[in-house]
Design a protein around this motif. Sequence first.
Motif, PDB file in Angstrom:
ATOM      1  N   UNK A  16      44.879   7.445  30.838  1.00 27.00           N
ATOM      2  CA  UNK A  16      43.421   7.474  30.973  1.00 27.00           C
ATOM      3  C   UNK A  16      43.071   8.102  32.312  1.00 27.00           C
ATOM      4  N   UNK A  17      41.832   8.546  32.433  1.00 32.35           N
ATOM      5  CA  UNK A  17      41.395   9.143  33.697  1.00 32.35           C
ATOM      6  C   UNK A  17      41.577   8.164  34.845  1.00 32.35           C
ATOM      7  N   UNK A  18      41.364   6.889  34.586  1.00 34.85           N
ATOM      8  CA  UNK A  18      41.477   5.895  35.645  1.00 34.85           C
ATOM      9  C   UNK A  18      42.920   5.637  36.084  1.00 34.85           C
ATOM     10  N   UNK A  19      43.887   6.249  35.396  1.00 32.87           N
ATOM     11  CA  UNK A  19      45.280   6.167  35.845  1.00 32.87           C
ATOM     12  C   UNK A  19      45.581   7.202  36.927  1.00 32.87           C
ATOM     13  N   UNK A  20      44.633   8.089  37.169  1.00 41.71           N
ATOM     14  CA  UNK A  20      44.814   9.093  38.218  1.00 41.71           C
ATOM     15  C   UNK A  20      45.011   8.415  39.563  1.00 41.71           C
ATOM     16  N   UNK A  21      46.115   8.726  40.223  1.00 44.55           N
ATOM     17  CA  UNK A  21      46.452   8.095  41.493  1.00 44.55           C
ATOM     18  C   UNK A  21      47.740   8.698  42.026  1.00 44.55           C
ATOM     19  N   UNK A  22      48.054   8.365  43.259  1.00 44.52           N
ATOM     20  CA  UNK A  22      49.382   8.626  43.795  1.00 44.52           C
ATOM     21  C   UNK A  22      50.229   7.394  43.488  1.00 44.52           C
ATOM     22  N   UNK A  23      51.339   7.593  42.858  1.00 41.34           N
ATOM     23  CA  UNK A  23      52.228   6.503  42.446  1.00 41.34           C
ATOM     24  C   UNK A  23      53.394   6.399  43.417  1.00 41.34           C
ATOM     25  N   UNK A  24      53.684   5.161  43.825  1.00 41.83           N
ATOM     26  CA  UNK A  24      54.760   4.887  44.772  1.00 41.83           C
ATOM     27  C   UNK A  24      55.751   3.905  44.161  1.00 41.83           C
TER      28      UNK A  24
END
Length: 119
Positions: free
Chosen positions: A85-93
């Motif tokens: 989903x668009x709200x999964x957009x992020x930098x993942x660590x």
Amino acid sequence: VQLQASGGGLVQAGESLRLSCTASRRIVRWSNMDWYRQTPGNQREWVAKITSAGAISYSDSVKGRFTISRDDAANTMYLQMSSLKREDTAVYYCYGIGLCSGSVCSNVWGQGTLVTVSS
């Protein structure tokens, strides 16, 4: 020990992506490994965890869509992300707790990998 996260990219909503987190040295023992994510201006958000015993947990926001796994032989942890989903957009660590290589143990953050989901 260093952790290298990879696999991020630009995908359309509804598509899938797999992130990897690989240790720079052979891990002989570890406690937990987690995935977190962060968007600009916000605190880092916990996403998923896998323990050395194999126990797995997810945040409510990703439960049923994301799958965490590990390959001990490859010193690698994965995050399979589906139905993005668009709200999964992020930098993942990725974050390793109690990573032991030889006699040295430490808690280690990987560098982030950017996931962008477009509609």
